[in-house]
Scaffold this active site. Structure first.
Site, PDB file in Angstrom:
ATOM      1  N   ASP A  98      16.841   6.624 -28.763  1.00 28.40           N
ATOM      2  CA  ASP A  98      18.108   6.818 -28.070  1.00 28.40           C
ATOM      3  C   ASP A  98      18.779   8.130 -28.486  1.00 28.40           C
ATOM      4  OD1 ASP A  98      18.527   5.886 -30.659  1.00 28.40           O
ATOM      5  OD2 ASP A  98      19.921   4.288 -30.101  1.00 28.40           O
ATOM      6  N   ARG A 131      25.485  -2.482 -26.507  1.00 27.81           N
ATOM      7  CA  ARG A 131      24.219  -1.855 -26.092  1.00 27.81           C
ATOM      8  C   ARG A 131      24.015  -1.988 -24.584  1.00 27.81           C
ATOM      9  NH1 ARG A 131      21.032  -0.826 -30.736  1.00 27.81           N
ATOM     10  NH2 ARG A 131      21.288  -2.318 -32.434  1.00 27.81           N
ATOM     11  N   LYS A 167      16.255  -0.912 -32.278  1.00 23.14           N
ATOM     12  CA  LYS A 167      16.563  -1.520 -31.002  1.00 23.14           C
ATOM     13  C   LYS A 167      17.099  -0.497 -29.998  1.00 23.14           C
ATOM     14  CE  LYS A 167      18.183  -5.512 -33.589  1.00 23.14           C
ATOM     15  NZ  LYS A 167      19.430  -6.217 -34.012  1.00 23.14           N
ATOM     16  N   GLY A 168      17.621   0.613 -30.531  1.00 22.46           N
ATOM     17  CA  GLY A 168      18.424   1.541 -29.727  1.00 22.46           C
ATOM     18  C   GLY A 168      17.759   2.085 -28.475  1.00 22.46           C
ATOM     19  N   LYS A 198      22.067  15.271 -31.184  1.00 32.81           N
ATOM     20  CA  LYS A 198      23.337  15.631 -31.833  1.00 32.81           C
ATOM     21  C   LYS A 198      23.011  16.653 -32.921  1.00 32.81           C
ATOM     22  CE  LYS A 198      26.058  11.718 -32.676  1.00 32.81           C
ATOM     23  NZ  LYS A 198      26.603  10.735 -33.649  1.00 32.81           N
ATOM     24  N   PHE A 252      30.733   9.810 -32.408  1.00 37.64           N
ATOM     25  CA  PHE A 252      29.999   8.542 -32.418  1.00 37.64           C
ATOM     26  C   PHE A 252      29.948   7.997 -30.994  1.00 37.64           C
ATOM     27  CE2 PHE A 252      29.147   4.062 -33.236  1.00 37.64           C
ATOM     28  CZ  PHE A 252      28.068   4.201 -34.099  1.00 37.64           C
ATOM     29  N   ASP A 275      20.209  12.080 -34.716  1.00 37.47           N
ATOM     30  CA  ASP A 275      21.465  12.394 -35.385  1.00 37.47           C
ATOM     31  C   ASP A 275      21.120  13.247 -36.618  1.00 37.47           C
ATOM     32  OD1 ASP A 275      24.318  11.910 -35.637  1.00 37.47           O
ATOM     33  OD2 ASP A 275      23.873  10.469 -37.214  1.00 37.47           O
TER      34      ASP A 275
HETATM   35  P1  IMP Z   1      19.172   9.573 -37.566  1.00 38.25           P
HETATM   36  O1  IMP Z   1      18.074   9.062 -38.444  1.00 38.25           O
HETATM   37  O2  IMP Z   1      20.384   9.948 -38.384  1.00 38.25           O
HETATM   38  O3  IMP Z   1      18.728  10.703 -36.664  1.00 38.25           O
HETATM   39  O4  IMP Z   1      19.676   8.421 -36.659  1.00 38.25           O
HETATM   40  C1  IMP Z   1      18.826   7.512 -36.148  1.00 38.25           C
HETATM   41  C2  IMP Z   1      19.503   6.295 -35.572  1.00 38.25           C
HETATM   42  O5  IMP Z   1      20.877   6.125 -35.916  1.00 38.25           O
HETATM   43  C3  IMP Z   1      19.484   6.378 -34.075  1.00 38.25           C
HETATM   44  O6  IMP Z   1      18.236   5.985 -33.548  1.00 38.25           O
HETATM   45  C4  IMP Z   1      20.596   5.418 -33.700  1.00 38.25           C
HETATM   46  O7  IMP Z   1      20.091   4.116 -33.637  1.00 38.25           O
HETATM   47  C5  IMP Z   1      21.606   5.551 -34.840  1.00 38.25           C
HETATM   48  N1  IMP Z   1      22.722   6.436 -34.446  1.00 38.25           N
HETATM   49  C6  IMP Z   1      22.875   7.731 -34.742  1.00 38.25           C
HETATM   50  N2  IMP Z   1      23.993   8.247 -34.187  1.00 38.25           N
HETATM   51  C7  IMP Z   1      24.558   7.223 -33.504  1.00 38.25           C
HETATM   52  C8  IMP Z   1      25.743   7.127 -32.675  1.00 38.25           C
HETATM   53  O8  IMP Z   1      26.505   8.077 -32.436  1.00 38.25           O
HETATM   54  N3  IMP Z   1      25.983   5.894 -32.141  1.00 38.25           N
HETATM   55  C9  IMP Z   1      25.175   4.815 -32.348  1.00 38.25           C
HETATM   56  N4  IMP Z   1      24.063   4.873 -33.101  1.00 38.25           N
HETATM   57  C10 IMP Z   1      23.745   6.060 -33.677  1.00 38.25           C
HETATM   58 MG    MG Z   2      17.920   3.887 -33.463  1.00 36.19          MG
END
Ligand code: IMP
Ligand code: MG
Length: 179
Positions: free
Chosen positions: A101, A166, A44-45, A132, A153, A104
């Site tokens: 969005d 959101r 959804k992000g 990040k 975060f 991470d």
């Molecule tokens: P990743 O797979 O660890 O790169 O993260 C993917 C998803 O985790 C992102 O699309 C976000 O929806 C969520 N996410 C990662 N970091 C944050 C944060 O700092 N705040 C809120 N959601 C996050």
């Molecule tokens: Mg996401």
């Protein structure tokens, strides 16, 4: 969640976000002007980021959505990526741009891009609002990103905290008061 025990600090204002997305929209329009572009938005992000980004693009854009398994209510990735809603199986002729969005750990984007690459597209790139890099566990550098942010975060502008916030139109950092 007791929000009174948290500190809320603005990281990116509406104006900063809008200015940067305007630049990205121009850059992407130039990049994909002569191509058949499919933007795949990761729900959804990325719903707000995608909506703003594509409206800053002055080329024809096809838009699809995917849903992947998310963090739920936790602040750390489970390391497992699962596709809950997929796009069609044949992407031949399309240049795919995955919009999200934030990157991470990078697990979600890496997995989604590899998955979409199997559908025979012309190319697969990604564009994220927030990068990040300190948290990366896979070798992924977003092709386009809005802002590089520290290992905090973040919430708002599509990013959730406990299923809420959101709809806040800017990005803020949430930390514990006693941290
Ligand atoms: P990743 O797979 O660890 O790169 O993260 C993917 C998803 O985790 C992102 O699309 C976000 O929806 C969520 N996410 C990662 N970091 C944050 C944060 O700092 N705040 C809120 N959601 C996050
Ligand atoms: Mg996401």
């Amino acid at each position: 969640m007791d929000i009174t025990k948290k500190v809320w600090e603005i990281l990116l204002t509406e104006e900063e976000i809008n200015n940067r997305i305007t630049q990205l929209g121009k850059q992407l329009s130039d990049e994909y002007r002569d191509e058949k572009l499919l933007v795949v938005s990761l729900l959804k992000g990325s719903f707000i980021f995608t909506a703003d980004l594509v409206r800053k693009m002055d080329i024809p854009v096809k838009i699809e959505f995917m849903t992947t398994s998310s963090y739920g209510h936790s602040e750390a990735s489970s390391g497992q990526v699962k596709i809950l809603t997929d796009v069609g199986d044949d992407l031949s002729g399309y240049h795919v741009l995955v919009a999200d969005d934030i990157t991470d750990s990078g697990l979600t984007m890496k997995y989604v891009m590899a998955h979409l690459s199997k559908k025979n597209p012309e190319s697969v790139k990604c564009c994220v609002l927030l990068d990040k890099p300190d948290r990366r566990v896979v070798d992924l550098v977003p092709d386009y990103h809005g802002f590089t942010i520290p290992d905090k975060f973040v919430v708002g502008y599509g990013l959730n905290y406990g299923d809420y916030f959101r709809n806040i139109p800017y990005v803020f950092v949430v930390t514990d008061k006693d941290r």
